[in-house]
Design a protein around this motif. Structure first.
Motif, PDB file in Angstrom:
ATOM      1  N   PRO A   1       0.822  -1.212   0.000  1.00 29.87           N
ATOM      2  CA  PRO A   1       0.000   0.000   0.000  1.00 29.87           C
ATOM      3  C   PRO A   1       0.861   1.269   0.000  1.00 29.87           C
ATOM      4  O   PRO A   1       1.885   1.325   0.698  1.00 29.87           O
ATOM      5  N   ARG A   2       0.415   2.268  -0.778  1.00 30.54           N
ATOM      6  CA  ARG A   2       1.184   3.512  -0.920  1.00 30.54           C
ATOM      7  C   ARG A   2       1.354   4.257   0.414  1.00 30.54           C
ATOM      8  O   ARG A   2       2.462   4.735   0.701  1.00 30.54           O
ATOM      9  N   PRO A   3       0.292   4.387   1.243  1.00 34.42           N
ATOM     10  CA  PRO A   3       0.477   5.111   2.513  1.00 34.42           C
ATOM     11  C   PRO A   3       1.553   4.487   3.404  1.00 34.42           C
ATOM     12  O   PRO A   3       2.309   5.199   4.072  1.00 34.42           O
ATOM     13  N   LEU A   4       1.639   3.155   3.394  1.00 38.73           N
ATOM     14  CA  LEU A   4       2.670   2.492   4.197  1.00 38.73           C
ATOM     15  C   LEU A   4       4.062   2.829   3.657  1.00 38.73           C
ATOM     16  O   LEU A   4       5.000   3.081   4.427  1.00 38.73           O
ATOM     17  N   ALA A   5       4.192   2.870   2.333  1.00 39.96           N
ATOM     18  CA  ALA A   5       5.479   3.220   1.726  1.00 39.96           C
ATOM     19  C   ALA A   5       5.887   4.636   2.115  1.00 39.96           C
ATOM     20  O   ALA A   5       7.058   4.888   2.440  1.00 39.96           O
ATOM     21  N   LEU A   6       4.913   5.564   2.112  1.00 45.10           N
ATOM     22  CA  LEU A   6       5.231   6.952   2.480  1.00 45.10           C
ATOM     23  C   LEU A   6       5.631   7.048   3.950  1.00 45.10           C
ATOM     24  O   LEU A   6       6.554   7.779   4.313  1.00 45.10           O
ATOM     25  N   THR A   7       4.939   6.288   4.803  1.00 47.00           N
ATOM     26  CA  THR A   7       5.281   6.300   6.238  1.00 47.00           C
ATOM     27  C   THR A   7       6.685   5.749   6.465  1.00 47.00           C
ATOM     28  O   THR A   7       7.489   6.330   7.209  1.00 47.00           O
ATOM     29  N   LEU A   8       6.986   4.626   5.795  1.00 39.75           N
ATOM     30  CA  LEU A   8       8.320   4.021   5.953  1.00 39.75           C
ATOM     31  C   LEU A   8       9.399   4.936   5.388  1.00 39.75           C
ATOM     32  O   LEU A   8      10.515   4.988   5.905  1.00 39.75           O
ATOM     33  N   PHE A   9       9.066   5.674   4.320  1.00 35.30           N
ATOM     34  CA  PHE A   9      10.023   6.637   3.771  1.00 35.30           C
ATOM     35  C   PHE A   9      10.379   7.674   4.829  1.00 35.30           C
ATOM     36  O   PHE A   9      11.553   8.006   5.022  1.00 35.30           O
ATOM     37  N   ALA A  10       9.352   8.198   5.510  1.00 29.40           N
ATOM     38  CA  ALA A  10       9.586   9.207   6.554  1.00 29.40           C
ATOM     39  C   ALA A  10      10.472   8.632   7.659  1.00 29.40           C
ATOM     40  O   ALA A  10      11.395   9.306   8.150  1.00 29.40           O
ATOM     41  N   VAL A  11      10.216   7.372   8.013  1.00 33.45           N
ATOM     42  CA  VAL A  11      11.006   6.725   9.074  1.00 33.45           C
ATOM     43  C   VAL A  11      12.474   6.629   8.656  1.00 33.45           C
ATOM     44  O   VAL A  11      13.382   6.984   9.417  1.00 33.45           O
ATOM     45  N   VAL A  12      12.716   6.179   7.407  1.00 38.84           N
ATOM     46  CA  VAL A  12      14.099   5.976   6.964  1.00 38.84           C
ATOM     47  C   VAL A  12      14.815   7.310   6.799  1.00 38.84           C
ATOM     48  O   VAL A  12      16.015   7.428   7.097  1.00 38.84           O
ATOM     49  N   LEU A  13      14.100   8.350   6.370  1.00 39.47           N
ATOM     50  CA  LEU A  13      14.739   9.664   6.214  1.00 39.47           C
ATOM     51  C   LEU A  13      15.145  10.219   7.576  1.00 39.47           C
ATOM     52  O   LEU A  13      16.271  10.703   7.756  1.00 39.47           O
ATOM     53  N   LEU A  14      14.241  10.110   8.549  1.00 46.37           N
ATOM     54  CA  LEU A  14      14.557  10.590   9.900  1.00 46.37           C
ATOM     55  C   LEU A  14      15.699   9.779  10.511  1.00 46.37           C
ATOM     56  O   LEU A  14      16.593  10.328  11.150  1.00 46.37           O
ATOM     57  N   ALA A  15      15.678   8.467  10.283  1.00 51.06           N
ATOM     58  CA  ALA A  15      16.735   7.608  10.833  1.00 51.06           C
ATOM     59  C   ALA A  15      18.088   7.946  10.199  1.00 51.06           C
ATOM     60  O   ALA A  15      19.117   7.944  10.884  1.00 51.06           O
ATOM     61  N   SER A  16      18.089   8.250   8.913  1.00 53.81           N
ATOM     62  CA  SER A  16      19.362   8.580   8.266  1.00 53.81           C
ATOM     63  C   SER A  16      19.898   9.922   8.769  1.00 53.81           C
ATOM     64  O   SER A  16      21.101  10.079   8.956  1.00 53.81           O
ATOM     65  N   VAL A  17      19.006  10.878   9.005  1.00 53.25           N
ATOM     66  CA  VAL A  17      19.449  12.170   9.548  1.00 53.25           C
ATOM     67  C   VAL A  17      19.992  11.977  10.971  1.00 53.25           C
ATOM     68  O   VAL A  17      21.019  12.547  11.337  1.00 53.25           O
TER      69      VAL A  17
END
Lengths: 52, 184
Positions: free
Chosen positions: A21-37
Motif C-alpha cells: 500500500p502507498r500510505p505504508l510506503a510513504l510512512t516508511l520513507f519518513a522513518v528511513v529519512l529521519l533515521a538517516s538524519v
C-alpha cells in the motif's frame, strides 16, 4: 550494524512502494529519512585520520 | 511532457542511481577501499532518492513523489558537504582515492545537486499530472528492470555493510571487513 539496518529498511520501503500500500510506503520513507538524519548527526562529529 | 515520457525519464533516473551504486561497489571491491560511515550515508541517500521514481512508476506521477526525492537529495547534499568540509584544510589529501580529480564525496555532492536541479526541472511540466489522463501507465520491461535493478543493488548493500561493520557500530576509519576478520 546501523547501516545494515538502514539499507534493509530502504529495501523494504522499495518493495512496499512497488507491491504494498502507498500510505505504508510513504510512512516508511519518513522513518528511513529521519533515521538517516539521526545517524548523520551521530557520525557528523567523527574524527577522521587527517594526513597533515 | 506526456505521462509515458515522464515515466521513461523516471526509469532512466533509476538506471542513473543503479550506475552510482555499481560504481561505489566497483571502488569498494576493485580498489579495496572500504566506505566510511559518512560515505555509507551518502550511498544510502542515493538509494532513498530512488523511492520517488519507483512510486511514480507504480502509482502514477504525483508531485509528492518528486518531493520525496527532493528531500532525499537535499539530505544527501548536506551529508556530502559535511565530508568535503572535513577535508578542506590545505595539505589534506582527502578520504579514499580520487576519480577524475574529485573524491567520491565531491562527486556525490555534484550528483545530489544535479538531482535537485533535474527534479525541479521535471516539476515544471504540469501536463504529466493532468487529472484527465490519470490512468496509471502500465510499466514496461524497461521500467520494471530499472526498479528491480535498484532494489537488488540496495539489498547487496545490506550484505556489504553487514560484512564491513559486523554486528557492532561501524568503524570511523574502516580498514577490514569486521565479519570476515572475526570469522578468520
Amino acid at each position: 550494524m546501523e547501516f545494515t539496518a538502514l539499507f534493509l529498511v530502504v529495501t523494504v520501503v522499495m518493495i512496499v512502494a512497488w507491491h504494498g500500500p502507498r500510505p505504508l510506503a510513504l510512512t516508511l520513507f519518513a522513518v528511513v529519512l529521519l533515521a538517516s538524519v539521526a545517524t548523520y548527526l551521530h557520525h557528523a562529529t567523527d574524527t577522521l585520520t587527517l594526513s597533515f | 511532457m506526456t505521462r509515458a515520457f515522464a515515466i521513461t525519464l523516471n526509469a532512466l533516473s533509476l538506471y542513473a542511481v543503479a550506475l552510482v551504486l555499481a560504481a561505489a561497489f566497483a571502488a569498494q571491491l576493485l580498489l579495496h577501499e572500504l566506505p566510511c560511515p559518512l560515505c555509507l550515508l551518502q550511498r544510502l541517500q542515493f538509494t532513498v532518492l530512488a523511492i520517488g521514481p519507483i512510486l511514480n512508476i507504480r502509482w502514477g506521477l504525483r508531485p509528492s513523489h518528486y518531493a520525496l526525492s527532493l528531500l532525499a537529495a537535499t539530505a544527501g547534499a548536506a551529508f556530502s558537504t559535511r565530508q568535503i568540509l572535513l577535508h578542506i584544510m590545505p595539505g589534506d589529501t582527502g578520504y579514499g582515492s580520487a576519480l577524475l580529480g574529485y573524491h567520491y564525496y565531491s562527486w556525490a555532492l555534484i550528483g545530489f545537486a544535479a538531482a535537485i536541479v533535474l527534479l525541479a526541472a521535471i516539476l515544471l511540466f504540469d501536463r504529466q499530472f493532468d487529472r484527465d489522463d490519470a490512468t496509471p501507465v502500465a510499466p514496461g520491461a524497461f521500467a520494471i528492470t530499472a526498479v528491480w535493478l535498484v532494489i537488488g543493488l540496495t539489498a547487496l548493500n545490506v550484505a556489504s555493510t553487514l560484512l564491513e561493520c559486523g554486528f557492532g557500530a561501524c568503524a570511523e576509519n574502516p580498514l577490514v571487513y569486521e565479519l570476515l576478520k572475526r570469522g578468520g
